[in-house]
Design an enzyme around this catalytic site. Sequence first.
Site, PDB file in Angstrom:
ATOM      1  N   ARG A 113      52.737 -53.783   0.503  1.00  0.00           N
ATOM      2  CA  ARG A 113      53.918 -52.921   0.567  1.00  0.00           C
ATOM      3  C   ARG A 113      53.754 -51.665  -0.278  1.00  0.00           C
ATOM      4  O   ARG A 113      54.282 -50.618   0.041  1.00  0.00           O
ATOM      5  CB  ARG A 113      55.110 -53.691  -0.007  1.00  0.00           C
ATOM      6  N   LYS A 152      47.590 -71.753  -0.413  1.00  0.00           N
ATOM      7  CA  LYS A 152      48.642 -72.687  -0.783  1.00  0.00           C
ATOM      8  C   LYS A 152      49.716 -71.941  -1.560  1.00  0.00           C
ATOM      9  O   LYS A 152      49.410 -70.869  -2.073  1.00  0.00           O
ATOM     10  CB  LYS A 152      48.069 -73.856  -1.565  1.00  0.00           C
ATOM     11  N   HIS A 156      41.267 -74.308  -3.026  1.00  0.00           N
ATOM     12  CA  HIS A 156      40.086 -73.775  -3.713  1.00  0.00           C
ATOM     13  C   HIS A 156      39.275 -74.867  -4.408  1.00  0.00           C
ATOM     14  O   HIS A 156      38.111 -74.660  -4.730  1.00  0.00           O
ATOM     15  CB  HIS A 156      40.450 -72.630  -4.660  1.00  0.00           C
ATOM     16  N   GLU A 208      44.773 -79.385 -17.885  1.00  0.00           N
ATOM     17  CA  GLU A 208      44.767 -77.953 -18.174  1.00  0.00           C
ATOM     18  C   GLU A 208      45.385 -77.707 -19.547  1.00  0.00           C
ATOM     19  O   GLU A 208      46.240 -78.475 -19.985  1.00  0.00           O
ATOM     20  CB  GLU A 208      45.581 -77.193 -17.122  1.00  0.00           C
ATOM     21  N   ASP A 255      52.193 -79.160  -6.768  1.00  0.00           N
ATOM     22  CA  ASP A 255      51.252 -78.092  -7.125  1.00  0.00           C
ATOM     23  C   ASP A 255      49.803 -78.586  -7.166  1.00  0.00           C
ATOM     24  O   ASP A 255      48.887 -77.833  -6.827  1.00  0.00           O
ATOM     25  CB  ASP A 255      51.657 -77.519  -8.495  1.00  0.00           C
ATOM     26  N   HIS A 276      44.968 -80.451  -4.309  1.00  0.00           N
ATOM     27  CA  HIS A 276      43.659 -80.538  -4.971  1.00  0.00           C
ATOM     28  C   HIS A 276      43.233 -81.990  -5.246  1.00  0.00           C
ATOM     29  O   HIS A 276      42.113 -82.391  -4.944  1.00  0.00           O
ATOM     30  CB  HIS A 276      43.678 -79.787  -6.305  1.00  0.00           C
ATOM     31  N   LYS A 312      49.739 -79.900 -17.525  1.00  0.00           N
ATOM     32  CA  LYS A 312      49.583 -78.604 -18.210  1.00  0.00           C
ATOM     33  C   LYS A 312      49.731 -78.832 -19.708  1.00  0.00           C
ATOM     34  O   LYS A 312      50.378 -79.787 -20.142  1.00  0.00           O
ATOM     35  CB  LYS A 312      50.687 -77.649 -17.771  1.00  0.00           C
TER      36      LYS A 312
HETATM   37  C1  BG6 Z   1      46.397 -73.853  -8.627  1.00  0.00           C
HETATM   38  C2  BG6 Z   1      47.701 -74.298  -9.218  1.00  0.00           C
HETATM   39  O1  BG6 Z   1      46.333 -74.196  -7.265  1.00  0.00           O
HETATM   40  O2  BG6 Z   1      45.320 -74.474  -9.318  1.00  0.00           O
HETATM   41  C3  BG6 Z   1      47.754 -73.974 -10.691  1.00  0.00           C
HETATM   42  O3  BG6 Z   1      48.784 -73.662  -8.548  1.00  0.00           O
HETATM   43  C4  BG6 Z   1      46.546 -74.525 -11.403  1.00  0.00           C
HETATM   44  O4  BG6 Z   1      48.947 -74.470 -11.278  1.00  0.00           O
HETATM   45  C5  BG6 Z   1      45.262 -74.133 -10.690  1.00  0.00           C
HETATM   46  O5  BG6 Z   1      46.545 -74.011 -12.721  1.00  0.00           O
HETATM   47  C6  BG6 Z   1      44.063 -74.848 -11.294  1.00  0.00           C
HETATM   48  O6  BG6 Z   1      42.879 -74.321 -10.763  1.00  0.00           O
HETATM   49  P1  BG6 Z   1      41.512 -74.318 -11.601  1.00  0.00           P
HETATM   50  O7  BG6 Z   1      40.500 -73.811 -10.640  1.00  0.00           O
HETATM   51  O8  BG6 Z   1      41.736 -73.440 -12.778  1.00  0.00           O
HETATM   52  O9  BG6 Z   1      41.281 -75.741 -12.012  1.00  0.00           O
END
Ligand code: BG6
Length: 478
Positions: free
Chosen positions: A46, A143, A173, A211, A230, A235, A326
Site C-alpha cells: 500500500r 501462516k 518455515h 524461546e 501459534d 511447527h 516464550k
Molecule cells: C513463528 C511464530 O511462526 O515462529 C513465533 O509465530 C515464533 O511466535 C517463531 O517466535 C519461531 O521461529 P524460529 O525459527 O525462531 O524458531
Amino acid sequence: IPVDEFDLVIFGATGDLANRKILPGLYRRVLAGQIPQGSQIIGAARSDMDAEAFRAQVRGAIEEHVNPAKIVPESVAEFLAMLDYVVIDAKGEGGWDDLKAKVRPDVINAFYFSVAPSLFGDLAERLHKRGIAGPDARIVVEKPFGRDLTSAKALNKALADHFDETQIYRIDHYLGKETVQNLMAVRFANILFEPLWNAQYVDHVQITVAETVGVGGRGSYYDKSGAMRDMVQNHMMQLLCLIAMEPPYHFDPDAVRDEKLKVIRALQSVAPNDMVRGQYLAKGDEPGYLADSEDPESKTESYIALKCHIANWRWTGTPFYLRTGKRLRARTSEIAITFKEPPHSIFDEAEGDWRENVLVIRLQPNEGMNLKMMIKEPGPGGMRLVQVPLDMSFAEALGEEADITDAYERLIMDVIRGNQTLFMRGDEVEAAWAWTDPIIEGWEARGDRPQPYDSGTSGPDDALMLMHRDGRRWREIR
Ligand code: BG6
C-alpha cells in the site's frame, strides 16, 4: 544450482517478514549465484513509494539482517537491480494494471502473500481474473493459515476458487530448517534406526521448542492465538509428523504429505490433565505476558506442554510429549527419542549408572545430532558403565560445506523449482485444526486460566509433573 529465471511478486513487501526474512534471504541466494540475472523481484504494498525508495528500504534491510561478512557491494548492486515496486490496493483496483505490465508471462511467476490472511481471497481473485497469474503460477501463503478449522476451510476455498492445489505453497518455515530435512535423511537413508522406530523399542518422544523472547510488539496478534495455535498446530505438528510417519514410497510431495496426513488423523485428543498451559511473569524491567498482551485479564497461554498419543500399529504405547513456550531459560529446539532399556541386563546395577539410549536431534542452535550410548568407563576400575554422547555438529562435521541456509530462502527456491514437498497441503492444515479445535474449545468452555511461570525458567512446575507421574523426565532446557 541456479534456478530458472523468474518474476516474484511480494505482496506486503514493506512488512516485517519481508524485511527480516524474505528479502535478505533472496539477497543471500543472489550472493550464492543461484538467482539468474534478469529475474525480477517486485514489491507490492500500500505504501506510496517508487522503485528507488523500495531499493533504499531493501538496502537497509540487508544491512540490518545479513551477516556483515556476507555483504558484498557488487552482489548487493546486482540484487537491487532486480527489484521493482508497485503501489497496490489489495481490495480495490489501484495498481493492478501496473503489476500486469511488469510480470512477464514467459518466465516462472510466483506471488508471495506476506499479508493478513483476510486478504488472501482478494489477491487470488485479482491475480486470476486479470490474467496476471497463469496456470503455472505459484501462490505462496504465510501462516497463520486460519485460527480454526472453519476459517482454514474458508481460506482454502478462497484460494481453490482461482488456483489448483499444485500451485499453492503454504509455508511452515520449520520445514525449511536444515535439521528438519535431515530428520528424513536420518530416518530413511540409514538402516540403523528404522527397525527400532516403533512402540516396541521407543519409550517416548519429547519435542521441545523453547524461546527466550516474549510476545512484546506482537501482543495483539499473539493474544488471539496463543502457543497452541501459534506453534503446536503448525511447527510442532510438522515435527511430530516427520518423526512418526511411515516411510513414503518416494521423496515426492504427495507421497510425503499423504504419510504426514495419516499421522495427524491418527492423533488422539488430549485429556485436560494431560496438558499444562502457562503464562510468563514479569522479570526486572521485562514486562509479564499480561502487560505484553495489553489485556490484564488474558487467558492466552504463552507456554503449553502436552502428552499425546498416535493411535496406529507403529505408535500405540509410545507417548509423545510436546512443549513450547516464550521467555524460557534458553532458545533451544530439539527432538529427543528415548529408547527402551535392553530386555535384560547382564551387568549388576552397582556397576554403573544405567541409562537408556537417547537420540537427540538439535534444530537450533548448533544444528546436529547426538546419540547417547552406554560404554565401559575407561580405566582399570572393572566393568563400570557410563553414558557417553556420540555427538555430531553439522557445522563441525561438514566444515565449510555446512551451508546452514535460512529456512525462508530454501523454501522460496523450492517454490521457484516447483517442489511442494516442504509445504503443507490444504487437507493437512485442516486435519491439524481438526485436532486442535476441540482441545482449545475444551479449555475455553472450562474457563481454564494458564499457570503463571517465572521468566527465564523452564516453564510452570506442573509441566514437570506431566512427565514425573509417568516416571519420566523432561530434558533440561539450556
Ligand atoms: C513463528 C511464530 O511462526 O515462529 C513465533 O509465530 C515464533 O511466535 C517463531 O517466535 C519461531 O521461529 P524460529 O525459527 O525462531 O524458531
